[in-house]
Design a protein around this motif. Structure first.
Motif, PDB file in Angstrom:
ATOM      1  N   ASN A   1      -2.970   0.381   9.632  1.00 17.37           N
ATOM      2  CA  ASN A   1      -3.635   0.633   8.347  1.00 17.37           C
ATOM      3  C   ASN A   1      -4.395   1.950   8.368  1.00 17.37           C
ATOM      4  O   ASN A   1      -4.369   2.700   7.381  1.00 17.37           O
ATOM      5  CB  ASN A   1      -4.575  -0.524   7.997  1.00 17.37           C
ATOM      6  CG  ASN A   1      -3.855  -1.652   7.284  1.00 17.37           C
ATOM      7  OD1 ASN A   1      -3.597  -1.589   6.086  1.00 17.37           O
ATOM      8  ND2 ASN A   1      -3.518  -2.700   8.027  1.00 17.37           N
ATOM      9  N   ASP A   2      -5.069   2.265   9.469  1.00 20.01           N
ATOM     10  CA  ASP A   2      -5.784   3.542   9.568  1.00 20.01           C
ATOM     11  C   ASP A   2      -4.799   4.706   9.500  1.00 20.01           C
ATOM     12  O   ASP A   2      -5.033   5.691   8.788  1.00 20.01           O
ATOM     13  CB  ASP A   2      -6.579   3.616  10.878  1.00 20.01           C
ATOM     14  CG  ASP A   2      -7.808   2.729  10.860  1.00 20.01           C
ATOM     15  OD1 ASP A   2      -8.161   2.236   9.771  1.00 20.01           O
ATOM     16  OD2 ASP A   2      -8.418   2.518  11.934  1.00 20.01           O
TER      17      ASP A   2
ATOM     18  N   LYS B   1       0.834  -1.202   0.000  1.00 19.50           N
ATOM     19  CA  LYS B   1       0.000   0.000   0.000  1.00 19.50           C
ATOM     20  C   LYS B   1       0.874   1.259   0.000  1.00 19.50           C
ATOM     21  O   LYS B   1       0.626   2.208  -0.751  1.00 19.50           O
ATOM     22  CB  LYS B   1      -0.917   0.007   1.217  1.00 19.50           C
ATOM     23  CG  LYS B   1      -1.843   1.217   1.293  1.00 19.50           C
ATOM     24  CD  LYS B   1      -2.572   1.272   2.624  1.00 19.50           C
ATOM     25  CE  LYS B   1      -3.464   0.070   2.850  1.00 19.50           C
ATOM     26  NZ  LYS B   1      -4.264   0.197   4.094  1.00 19.50           N
TER      27      LYS B   1
ATOM     28  N   ASP C   1      -3.460   4.997   5.873  1.00 16.13           N
ATOM     29  CA  ASP C   1      -4.434   5.561   4.942  1.00 16.13           C
ATOM     30  C   ASP C   1      -4.523   7.077   5.087  1.00 16.13           C
ATOM     31  O   ASP C   1      -4.543   7.819   4.097  1.00 16.13           O
ATOM     32  CB  ASP C   1      -5.810   4.942   5.175  1.00 16.13           C
ATOM     33  CG  ASP C   1      -5.888   3.488   4.732  1.00 16.13           C
ATOM     34  OD1 ASP C   1      -5.009   3.063   3.954  1.00 16.13           O
ATOM     35  OD2 ASP C   1      -6.806   2.778   5.178  1.00 16.13           O
TER      36      ASP C   1
ATOM     37  N   TYR D   1      -9.387   8.423  -0.534  1.00 15.33           N
ATOM     38  CA  TYR D   1      -9.943   7.604   0.545  1.00 15.33           C
ATOM     39  C   TYR D   1     -11.404   7.957   0.808  1.00 15.33           C
ATOM     40  O   TYR D   1     -11.891   7.833   1.919  1.00 15.33           O
ATOM     41  CB  TYR D   1      -9.082   7.775   1.805  1.00 15.33           C
ATOM     42  CG  TYR D   1      -7.642   7.450   1.527  1.00 15.33           C
ATOM     43  CD1 TYR D   1      -7.183   6.133   1.565  1.00 15.33           C
ATOM     44  CD2 TYR D   1      -6.744   8.444   1.164  1.00 15.33           C
ATOM     45  CE1 TYR D   1      -5.876   5.823   1.268  1.00 15.33           C
ATOM     46  CE2 TYR D   1      -5.428   8.135   0.864  1.00 15.33           C
ATOM     47  CZ  TYR D   1      -4.997   6.826   0.915  1.00 15.33           C
ATOM     48  OH  TYR D   1      -3.697   6.519   0.609  1.00 15.33           O
TER      49      TYR D   1
END
Length: 454
Positions: free
Chosen positions: A147-148, A71, A151, A355
């Motif tokens: 991950n939060d 990512k 992002d 996002y």
């Protein structure tokens, strides 16, 4: 497998240079026995954006770490994530890790069940890092938290991924790396010039992408303004029209045409500020014209509605609290003033991001010029305190004039550049201690008093 250097095909002078470079590289190599040494962590992060210590493998699985790394690499941003065991030494951890890695970027560390981050301000301003850290403190597990954070960080940070992430060499020192090292040492000035050209191209590409995203939002604003002109249905020769009304109408028309012309000529995100300023001037002229036609007192010149400038000039200031933030006074239109008084949410302007839809103040630094044209530099910082955009605009790129210099962080190393130990530790996210004592992992603010810290 270690790379093999075939000496028969190399000229003697080049061979000598390669052997000298190999000696230098070997002298700085971390000891193999120190599996969790800071040098080991730094070496791993130079090759991959995510490092999970073997003693912390229960925190993040290999598959999840690989997905997170892909990512980050896919976003082409200099974000480094380390997952370390709870007992890992915290004294000057961020500063020493940044020094050992030697790459300008955003560094996030999960240590046991605690989390914190630091960044060079050229990549992400300190206030923005604080906001991001605080926004993920309540996550239940490492995977969700990391991950939060990733992002949200990728949507707002600057810079590009380091070139070393593209290397496929996994064992020993490759011939390619040695030749490259010798070439850089021998070419000095040419390498520096190439770096400047690369950085300039990267900034230009970032600006073009940001401008195209802004263009959609600004076109919506100009279209909405044109529809207001049509709805007003004013004719300069209509009964009751006077010179003052005609002057208001002419100013509104001129502002509309000027906004379209300026947007068509825009080449950088900061050019958008003049466009939205023109739209706001035109809206005020329309409000003045409407008041004259209806026999009402002329409106006071006020900033537009904070929640959506398309709502028109504000009529009052009202208290509003950003979710998770502190209350502040913001200019509001009549409709949003009523909604707030009734305990309802205001009608917030949301824009598209990578996002999903988000309020414009959480959509990234490119919206600084857009907001600056509507609100001006004088009141904007107070309105945006605690928002992602507010944190961005507090950084070096907005220090002199909001919106001016987008993508220009005052020179020096940019995100993804190799700086080695050449960085200011005070500039590297020094906002209250964290790993380095007084906060964060040591029992304090956790990235700046947002969300309880550690």
């Amino acid at each position: 497998m270690k790379a093999v250097i075939r000496t028969r095909s190399l000229p003697a002078a080049l061979l000598a240079a390669l052997l000298s470079a190999l000696a230098l590289l070997s002298a700085g190599a971390p000891p193999a026995a120190a599996d969790t040494s800071l040098s080991t962590v730094a070496a791993a992060l130079r090759e991959n954006p995510v490092y999970v210590d073997p003693a912390a493998s229960d925190q993040l699985s290999a598959a999840d770490a690989d997905a997170l790394a892909k990512k980050i690499e896919g976003a082409d941003k200099p974000l480094f994530v380390a997952v370390l065991p709870a007992g890992y030494p915290t004294d000057k951890l961020f500063t020493n890790l940044r020094t050992a890695t030697g790459i300008t970027g955003l560094y996030a560390v999960r240590l046991g069940d605690r989390f914190d981050a630091r960044a060079d301000s050229s990549v992400l301003p300190h206030a923005a890092v604080q906001n991001l850290v605080g926004s993920v403190q309540g996550a239940s597990d490492a995977k969700s938290q990391l991950n939060d954070f990733t992002d949200r960080a990728l949507a707002n940070m600057g810079g590009s991924a380091p070139a070393s992430w593209g290397s496929t060499d996994t064992g020993g020192v490759s011939t390619t790396a040695l030749v490259t090292t010798v070439a850089v040492l021998g070419a000095g000035g040419a390498g520096a010039y190439a770096l400047v050209r690369r950085n300039r191209r990267r900034r230009e590409e970032e600006q073009r992408a940001a401008l195209e995203r802004l263009r959609v939002v600004v076109d919506e604003d100009i279209t909405a303004f044109g529809e207001e002109l049509d709805r007003l249905d004013f004719h300069p020769a209509e009964p009751g029209a006077d010179d003052a009304m005609r002057a208001d109408y002419e100013r509104a028309l001129d502002a509309y045409e000027q906004a379209k012309s300026l947007m068509a000529a825009a080449r950088r995100p900061e050019d958008v500020r003049a466009v939205t300023q023109s739209v706001e001037d035109g809206r005020f002229s329309l409000a003045s014209l409407a008041a004259r036609r209806e026999g009402r007192p002329l409106p006071e010149r006020r900033p537009p509605c904070f929640f959506d400038p398309r709502h028109g000039p504000s009529v009052a200031d009202a208290e509003w609290t950003l979710p998770g933030g502190a209350p502040r006074e913001v200019p509001v239109c009549a409709a949003d003033r009523t909604r707030l008084a009734d305990g309802l949410d205001p009608m917030v302007r949301e824009v598209d991001t990578d996002y999903g839809r988000r309020p414009y103040w959480d959509a990234g630094p490119a919206y600084g010029p857009w907001a600056g044209g509507y609100f001006g530099g004088g009141i904007l910082p107070g309105l945006l305190i605690g928002t992602m955009l507010g944190g961005m605009m507090a950084g070096p790129s907005y220090a002199a004039d909001y919106g001016t210099g987008y993508g220009d962080f005052g020179g020096g190393y940019e995100g993804g550049d190799v700086s080695g130990a050449d960085f200011d530790t005070g500039d590297f996210g020094d906002f209250g201690g964290g790993f380095d004592g007084g906060g964060g992992f040591d029992g304090g603010g956790g990235g700046g008093d947002f969300g309880g810290g550690f």
